[in-house]
Design a protein around this motif. Sequence first.
Motif, mmCIF file in Angstrom:
data_model
loop_
_atom_site.group_PDB
_atom_site.id
_atom_site.type_symbol
_atom_site.label_atom_id
_atom_site.label_comp_id
_atom_site.label_asym_id
_atom_site.label_seq_id
_atom_site.Cartn_x
_atom_site.Cartn_y
_atom_site.Cartn_z
ATOM 1 N N ALA A 1 0.829 -1.210 0.000
ATOM 2 C CA ALA A 1 0.000 0.000 0.000
ATOM 3 C C ALA A 1 0.862 1.258 0.000
ATOM 4 O O ALA A 1 0.588 2.218 -0.741
ATOM 5 N N LEU A 2 1.902 1.278 0.803
ATOM 6 C CA LEU A 2 2.779 2.445 0.859
ATOM 7 C C LEU A 2 3.516 2.649 -0.464
ATOM 8 O O LEU A 2 3.706 3.785 -0.914
ATOM 9 N N ALA A 3 3.934 1.550 -1.092
ATOM 10 C CA ALA A 3 4.599 1.663 -2.389
ATOM 11 C C ALA A 3 3.644 2.221 -3.436
ATOM 12 O O ALA A 3 4.023 3.044 -4.275
ATOM 13 N N ALA A 4 2.382 1.771 -3.399
ATOM 14 C CA ALA A 4 1.385 2.246 -4.358
ATOM 15 C C ALA A 4 1.040 3.721 -4.113
ATOM 16 O O ALA A 4 0.881 4.501 -5.062
ATOM 17 N N ILE A 5 0.928 4.104 -2.846
ATOM 18 C CA ILE A 5 0.650 5.502 -2.513
ATOM 19 C C ILE A 5 1.798 6.389 -2.981
ATOM 20 O O ILE A 5 1.587 7.485 -3.508
ATOM 21 N N ASP A 6 3.015 5.902 -2.808
ATOM 22 C CA ASP A 6 4.187 6.656 -3.249
ATOM 23 C C ASP A 6 4.172 6.867 -4.765
ATOM 24 O O ASP A 6 4.664 7.880 -5.259
ATOM 25 N N ARG A 7 3.594 5.924 -5.507
ATOM 26 C CA ARG A 7 3.468 6.055 -6.964
ATOM 27 C C ARG A 7 2.196 6.806 -7.365
ATOM 28 O O ARG A 7 1.871 6.884 -8.542
ATOM 29 N N ARG A 8 1.465 7.296 -6.387
ATOM 30 C CA ARG A 8 0.256 8.104 -6.600
ATOM 31 C C ARG A 8 -0.843 7.334 -7.349
ATOM 32 O O ARG A 8 -1.531 7.890 -8.217
ATOM 33 N N LEU A 9 -1.005 6.063 -7.021
ATOM 34 C CA LEU A 9 -2.100 5.292 -7.584
ATOM 35 C C LEU A 9 -3.402 5.683 -6.892
ATOM 36 O O LEU A 9 -3.395 6.207 -5.767
ATOM 37 N N ASP A 10 -4.531 5.429 -7.569
ATOM 38 C CA ASP A 10 -5.814 5.710 -6.938
ATOM 39 C C ASP A 10 -6.141 4.606 -5.931
ATOM 40 O O ASP A 10 -5.368 3.658 -5.758
ATOM 41 N N LEU A 11 -7.310 4.724 -5.280
ATOM 42 C CA LEU A 11 -7.662 3.789 -4.215
ATOM 43 C C LEU A 11 -7.698 2.354 -4.717
ATOM 44 O O LEU A 11 -7.181 1.443 -4.057
ATOM 45 N N PHE A 12 -8.282 2.144 -5.892
ATOM 46 C CA PHE A 12 -8.342 0.786 -6.434
ATOM 47 C C PHE A 12 -6.935 0.244 -6.660
ATOM 48 O O PHE A 12 -6.645 -0.915 -6.337
ATOM 49 N N GLY A 13 -6.066 1.068 -7.218
ATOM 50 C CA GLY A 13 -4.693 0.640 -7.466
ATOM 51 C C GLY A 13 -3.970 0.292 -6.180
ATOM 52 O O GLY A 13 -3.214 -0.692 -6.119
ATOM 53 N N VAL A 14 -4.187 1.083 -5.138
ATOM 54 C CA VAL A 14 -3.546 0.827 -3.844
ATOM 55 C C VAL A 14 -4.017 -0.512 -3.276
ATOM 56 O O VAL A 14 -3.217 -1.311 -2.782
ATOM 57 N N VAL A 15 -5.314 -0.774 -3.374
ATOM 58 C CA VAL A 15 -5.868 -2.028 -2.859
ATOM 59 C C VAL A 15 -5.308 -3.221 -3.634
ATOM 60 O O VAL A 15 -4.915 -4.243 -3.048
ATOM 61 N N VAL A 16 -5.249 -3.096 -4.957
ATOM 62 C CA VAL A 16 -4.736 -4.190 -5.781
ATOM 63 C C VAL A 16 -3.283 -4.495 -5.448
ATOM 64 O O VAL A 16 -2.898 -5.656 -5.253
ATOM 65 N N ALA B 1 -1.625 -3.747 -2.724
ATOM 66 C CA ALA B 1 -1.536 -4.268 -1.358
ATOM 67 C C ALA B 1 -1.911 -5.744 -1.319
ATOM 68 O O ALA B 1 -1.231 -6.558 -0.680
ATOM 69 N N PHE B 2 -2.981 -6.110 -2.021
ATOM 70 C CA PHE B 2 -3.435 -7.503 -2.014
ATOM 71 C C PHE B 2 -2.429 -8.415 -2.713
ATOM 72 O O PHE B 2 -2.116 -9.501 -2.214
ATOM 73 N N VAL B 3 -1.928 -7.973 -3.854
ATOM 74 C CA VAL B 3 -0.958 -8.782 -4.596
ATOM 75 C C VAL B 3 0.315 -8.989 -3.773
ATOM 76 O O VAL B 3 0.873 -10.088 -3.728
ATOM 77 N N THR B 4 0.770 -7.934 -3.107
ATOM 78 C CA THR B 4 1.973 -8.033 -2.282
ATOM 79 C C THR B 4 1.770 -9.001 -1.127
ATOM 80 O O THR B 4 2.642 -9.813 -0.811
ATOM 81 N N GLY C 1 -7.506 -4.982 3.889
ATOM 82 C CA GLY C 1 -8.306 -3.757 4.016
ATOM 83 C C GLY C 1 -7.858 -2.905 5.195
ATOM 84 O O GLY C 1 -7.769 -1.675 5.082
ATOM 85 N N LEU C 2 -7.565 -3.542 6.319
ATOM 86 C CA LEU C 2 -7.079 -2.816 7.492
ATOM 87 C C LEU C 2 -5.742 -2.149 7.196
ATOM 88 O O LEU C 2 -5.522 -0.981 7.558
ATOM 89 N N ALA C 3 -4.848 -2.879 6.526
ATOM 90 C CA ALA C 3 -3.538 -2.320 6.203
ATOM 91 C C ALA C 3 -3.666 -1.122 5.263
ATOM 92 O O ALA C 3 -2.974 -0.110 5.439
ATOM 93 N N VAL C 4 -4.551 -1.215 4.277
ATOM 94 C CA VAL C 4 -4.760 -0.093 3.345
ATOM 95 C C VAL C 4 -5.307 1.118 4.091
ATOM 96 O O VAL C 4 -4.875 2.260 3.861
ATOM 97 N N ALA C 5 -6.264 0.876 4.996
ATOM 98 C CA ALA C 5 -6.841 1.973 5.765
ATOM 99 C C ALA C 5 -5.784 2.664 6.626
ATOM 100 O O ALA C 5 -5.723 3.903 6.694
#
Length: 205
Positions: A22-37, A39-42, A72-76
Amino acid sequence: MGFEAFRYIDLMGTFVFALSGALAAIDRRLDLFGVVVIAFVTACGGGVIRDLCIGALPPAGLTNLAYVAVVGLAVALAGGFQTRLQKLAQPTLFFDAIGLGFFAAFGVHKVYTHIPDVELAVLLGVVSAVGGGILRDVLLGRVPVILSKDIYASAALLCALVQVGGELQWLNPAFSAWVGIGLCTGLRMLSLRYGWNLPGIGKVL
């Protein structure tokens, strides 16, 4: 160590790897769906690969709602506390280091329980630990950490070897997982702190 203890180890690994993704995705400025994906894949990618290899179908990461809840908790938390978490030195690698040992230990235990083969247990234990990180880096367009000189897969291998010693009763099975996790996380954190790396190809040939 009983099944429930390994279950908690698996969920703890899922949580910290999901935070990493999630932090890596946020750093790349992905949207919420991208962050969830991401995070889940990782968090679940390595476990899904492991389960497919041993025939544990359908893979737990795709059917157990506990994994979805933990991700979901980790993303939140990553979204709500991203400013504080990003202040950590290399936060993605920090949480990766913690999750690495959890997944290596649980991976070895699950594989050996299904197929009591030492080589397979060690191999897929390492795959469990590094698989999600590889998928995360590929999806984010980065060179996977495992392909760099970093001490990454070798740290997971150390944990896997310790845990397989517990499965074989060479080590006390009540403590082998925690010893392996501690050694793996400690080695990875020290390598990040002091810049320890495996030798480059030019130094070997």
